[in-house]
Design an enzyme around this catalytic site. Sequence first.
Site, PDB file in Angstrom:
ATOM      1  N   SER A   1      53.124  41.110 -86.780  1.00 25.49           N
ATOM      2  CA  SER A   1      54.714  41.727 -86.037  1.00 25.49           C
ATOM      3  C   SER A   1      55.510  41.936 -87.471  1.00 25.49           C
ATOM      4  O   SER A   1      55.760  40.921 -87.914  1.00 25.49           O
ATOM      5  CB  SER A   1      55.000  40.456 -85.441  1.00 25.49           C
TER       6      SER A   1
ATOM      7  N   GLU B   1      44.942  32.172 -71.329  1.00 31.46           N
ATOM      8  CA  GLU B   1      43.186  30.756 -71.080  1.00 31.46           C
ATOM      9  C   GLU B   1      44.256  29.750 -71.282  1.00 31.46           C
ATOM     10  O   GLU B   1      43.714  28.403 -71.206  1.00 31.46           O
ATOM     11  CB  GLU B   1      42.110  31.096 -71.695  1.00 31.46           C
TER      12      GLU B   1
ATOM     13  N   GLN C   1      54.372  36.374 -89.192  1.00 26.49           N
ATOM     14  CA  GLN C   1      54.554  34.916 -89.178  1.00 26.49           C
ATOM     15  C   GLN C   1      52.150  35.646 -89.279  1.00 26.49           C
ATOM     16  O   GLN C   1      51.861  36.258 -89.102  1.00 26.49           O
ATOM     17  CB  GLN C   1      54.325  34.535 -87.913  1.00 26.49           C
TER      18      GLN C   1
ATOM     19  N   GLU D   1      57.706  28.508 -80.829  1.00 28.23           N
ATOM     20  CA  GLU D   1      57.156  29.688 -81.178  1.00 28.23           C
ATOM     21  C   GLU D   1      57.340  30.214 -79.517  1.00 28.23           C
ATOM     22  O   GLU D   1      58.093  31.772 -78.928  1.00 28.23           O
ATOM     23  CB  GLU D   1      55.746  30.350 -80.980  1.00 28.23           C
TER      24      GLU D   1
ATOM     25  N   SER E   1      48.158  34.484 -87.926  1.00 22.40           N
ATOM     26  CA  SER E   1      46.082  35.115 -87.301  1.00 22.40           C
ATOM     27  C   SER E   1      45.710  35.658 -87.841  1.00 22.40           C
ATOM     28  O   SER E   1      45.814  36.954 -89.459  1.00 22.40           O
ATOM     29  CB  SER E   1      46.695  36.507 -85.907  1.00 22.40           C
TER      30      SER E   1
HETATM   31  C1  LIG Z   1      52.215  41.426 -79.757  1.00 24.68           C
HETATM   32  C2  LIG Z   1      51.503  40.526 -79.999  1.00 24.68           C
HETATM   33  C3  LIG Z   1      52.207  40.238 -81.146  1.00 24.68           C
HETATM   34  C4  LIG Z   1      51.327  39.418 -81.661  1.00 24.68           C
HETATM   35  N1  LIG Z   1      52.428  39.302 -83.686  1.00 24.68           N
HETATM   36  C5  LIG Z   1      51.552  37.687 -84.634  1.00 24.68           C
HETATM   37  C6  LIG Z   1      52.304  37.688 -85.473  1.00 24.68           C
HETATM   38  O1  LIG Z   1      53.682  37.791 -85.982  1.00 24.68           O
HETATM   39  N2  LIG Z   1      51.381  36.891 -86.228  1.00 24.68           N
HETATM   40  C7  LIG Z   1      50.420  36.519 -85.891  1.00 24.68           C
HETATM   41  O2  LIG Z   1      49.934  35.850 -86.562  1.00 24.68           O
HETATM   42  N3  LIG Z   1      50.153  36.715 -85.293  1.00 24.68           N
HETATM   43  C8  LIG Z   1      50.237  37.222 -83.439  1.00 24.68           C
HETATM   44  N4  LIG Z   1      50.022  38.264 -82.886  1.00 24.68           N
HETATM   45  C9  LIG Z   1      48.250  36.837 -82.454  1.00 24.68           C
HETATM   46  C10 LIG Z   1      48.598  36.482 -81.400  1.00 24.68           C
HETATM   47  O3  LIG Z   1      48.590  34.926 -81.415  1.00 24.68           O
HETATM   48  C11 LIG Z   1      46.962  36.721 -81.070  1.00 24.68           C
HETATM   49  O4  LIG Z   1      46.296  37.781 -80.744  1.00 24.68           O
HETATM   50  C12 LIG Z   1      46.761  34.929 -79.605  1.00 24.68           C
HETATM   51  O5  LIG Z   1      46.293  34.031 -80.332  1.00 24.68           O
HETATM   52  C13 LIG Z   1      44.826  35.050 -79.415  1.00 24.68           C
HETATM   53  O6  LIG Z   1      44.226  35.760 -80.500  1.00 24.68           O
HETATM   54  P1  LIG Z   1      42.842  36.628 -80.232  1.00 24.68           P
HETATM   55  O7  LIG Z   1      43.284  37.761 -80.176  1.00 24.68           O
HETATM   56  O8  LIG Z   1      41.914  36.746 -81.850  1.00 24.68           O
HETATM   57  O9  LIG Z   1      42.048  36.545 -79.486  1.00 24.68           O
HETATM   58  P2  LIG Z   1      40.900  35.500 -79.169  1.00 24.68           P
HETATM   59  O10 LIG Z   1      41.658  33.921 -79.906  1.00 24.68           O
HETATM   60  O11 LIG Z   1      39.507  35.782 -79.984  1.00 24.68           O
HETATM   61  O12 LIG Z   1      40.700  35.252 -77.203  1.00 24.68           O
HETATM   62  C14 LIG Z   1      40.166  36.394 -77.024  1.00 24.68           C
HETATM   63  C15 LIG Z   1      39.851  35.446 -75.481  1.00 24.68           C
HETATM   64  O13 LIG Z   1      39.255  34.686 -75.446  1.00 24.68           O
HETATM   65  C16 LIG Z   1      39.560  33.895 -74.840  1.00 24.68           C
HETATM   66  N5  LIG Z   1      39.553  32.111 -74.809  1.00 24.68           N
HETATM   67  C17 LIG Z   1      39.923  31.889 -76.386  1.00 24.68           C
HETATM   68  N6  LIG Z   1      39.456  30.927 -76.264  1.00 24.68           N
HETATM   69  C18 LIG Z   1      39.272  30.465 -75.177  1.00 24.68           C
HETATM   70  C19 LIG Z   1      39.313  28.821 -75.132  1.00 24.68           C
HETATM   71  N7  LIG Z   1      38.645  27.975 -75.600  1.00 24.68           N
HETATM   72  N8  LIG Z   1      38.604  28.762 -73.666  1.00 24.68           N
HETATM   73  C20 LIG Z   1      39.211  29.992 -73.065  1.00 24.68           C
HETATM   74  N9  LIG Z   1      39.254  31.363 -73.080  1.00 24.68           N
HETATM   75  C21 LIG Z   1      39.407  31.079 -74.594  1.00 24.68           C
HETATM   76  C22 LIG Z   1      41.503  34.569 -75.064  1.00 24.68           C
HETATM   77  O14 LIG Z   1      42.171  33.929 -74.087  1.00 24.68           O
HETATM   78  C23 LIG Z   1      41.158  35.802 -74.991  1.00 24.68           C
HETATM   79  O15 LIG Z   1      41.170  36.133 -73.930  1.00 24.68           O
HETATM   80  C24 LIG Z   1      50.018  39.049 -81.906  1.00 24.68           C
HETATM   81  C25 LIG Z   1      49.949  38.698 -80.459  1.00 24.68           C
HETATM   82  C26 LIG Z   1      50.402  39.777 -79.835  1.00 24.68           C
HETATM   83  C27 LIG Z   1      49.580  40.153 -79.286  1.00 24.68           C
END
Ligand SMILES: Cc1cc2nc3c(=O)[nH]c(=O)nc-3n(C[C@H](O)[C@H](O)[C@H](O)COP(=O)(O)OP(=O)(O)OC[C@H]3O[C@@H](n4cnc5c(N)ncnc54)[C@H](O)[C@@H]3O)c2cc1C
Length: 409
Positions: free
Chosen positions: A142, A375, A107, A225, A110
């Site tokens: 992933s 969150e 996928q 998902e 991100s």
């Molecule tokens: C094990 C695992 C597998 C994954 N596999 C994939 C994959 O295959 N393909 C893919 O595309 N993605 C994948 N991801 C990515 C995952 O979907 C993102 O990590 C997730 O969407 C969070 O985005 P970010 O890491 O950019 O954090 P951010 O969005 O930058 O968030 C950082 C922090 O801010 C908080 N935050 C953000 N916005 C708000 C708001 N409006 N209100 C309150 N708090 C907020 C969040 O909760 C978090 O604590 C994977 C993640 C994990 C952990």
Amino acid sequence: MDLALPGDGHPARAAFRAWLAEHPRPTPRQIADAGYVAPHWPRPWGLEADPVAQLVIDDEMRRAGVRRPSNQIGIGWAGPTLVHAGTEAQKRRYLPPLLAGEEIWCQLFSEPGAGSDLAGLSTRAVRDGEEWVVSGQKVWTSYAHVAALGILLARTDPGAPKHQGISYFICPMDAPGVTVRPIVDMTGDHAFNEVFLDDVRLPADSLVGEVDKGWALAKVTLGNERVSLSGEGALWGQGPTAADLLSLVRGAGGVRDAVLRQQLVRVWAEGEVLRLIRLRTVSAAVAGRPPGPEASVRKALADDHGQRVMEAATTLAGAYGLLADGGPAEGLARRADGAGRAPGEGVPAGGWPAAVWSRGYLFSRALTIGGGTAEVQRNIIAERVLGLPHDVDLEAGRPWSEGRGAPPA
Ligand SMILES: Cc1cc2nc3c(=O)[nH]c(=O)nc-3n(C[C@H](O)[C@H](O)[C@H](O)COP(=O)(O)OP(=O)(O)OC[C@H]3O[C@@H](n4cnc5c(N)ncnc54)[C@H](O)[C@@H]3O)c2cc1C
């Protein structure tokens, strides 16, 4: 709520048994062709099975020891999106090997600057004759290193409002210009990757659905998902359950430590509540009712619960929890306070290798990040279930629940 599964008289049991008699050791392709990988999908890919028939088929497969092919993203959320919006040619080309696990999917959603706020993505796709030229960077992808294909979101109209002008593509992972760089996580596993897309040329028929209308499809993918991540195990539906941990403790003769006992009772009670929420969702579906608020609440509860199960297991492991292959059984076998069993006496492993628990403890930190963070889930519950005022994304001027965690339209 009647929770008993129908017995031998249910036609899905008879049909499965007859099929199994003809295919005593079915290959993944035979399971896929028979519609047993995703029985709820429409024919010819599935069997249009209602929820009861699905549960009956699951039960039969478990008893017969028939395992579905493994292709989590393909079967769990890319496939349902193709069923929903793919052309007939796309379905015929992609679904059979996807269901058989012959082509693994990843996928490509991100990005370094777009996770929860997925619609803020900046990967571009520009039309050039009969092709799309894609440039950008994805992250946390992933299985990209083993995937044959990826579902890809890219911006096709940079001038459009944030949630418009995004299109949904299928990207072959061996296309020239695709570079996959591994990310090793703290469990020591390499499951994630960074993916760089440098002028990757995709044929026009890689587009799924309509140009610039990909956000609606992204929401279908993200909705599937969340459902796929909500099975029984403590780690996004996989792995051991709280009940497994409790049976391990029972096998050890129990524990006397009052704080530990409280911790165990809590995870057991949570596990039971989650099991009943799941059954209530199924029961509602059987009765033809749409999923209620419990479906939205479940991921938030299950993610915290998964972390608490793994924390309890690690507490039980004691010092053995520091080892990659030390689990609760090792700790219990050596606890001076183990009731009914002398320290050092063997403890049944409870069906899961020790490494599953130690790795599970480290992996459980991911539960409240992936598939919509804790969150973001709470924002959705606040807005859509409790009817509280929207948390507005100031940049886009839209409710936040239009982001990563939003349910399908
Ligand atoms: C094990 C695992 C597998 C994954 N596999 C994939 C994959 O295959 N393909 C893919 O595309 N993605 C994948 N991801 C990515 C995952 O979907 C993102 O990590 C997730 O969407 C969070 O985005 P970010 O890491 O950019 O954090 P951010 O969005 O930058 O968030 C950082 C922090 O801010 C908080 N935050 C953000 N916005 C708000 C708001 N409006 N209100 C309150 N708090 C907020 C969040 O909760 C978090 O604590 C994977 C993640 C994990 C952990």
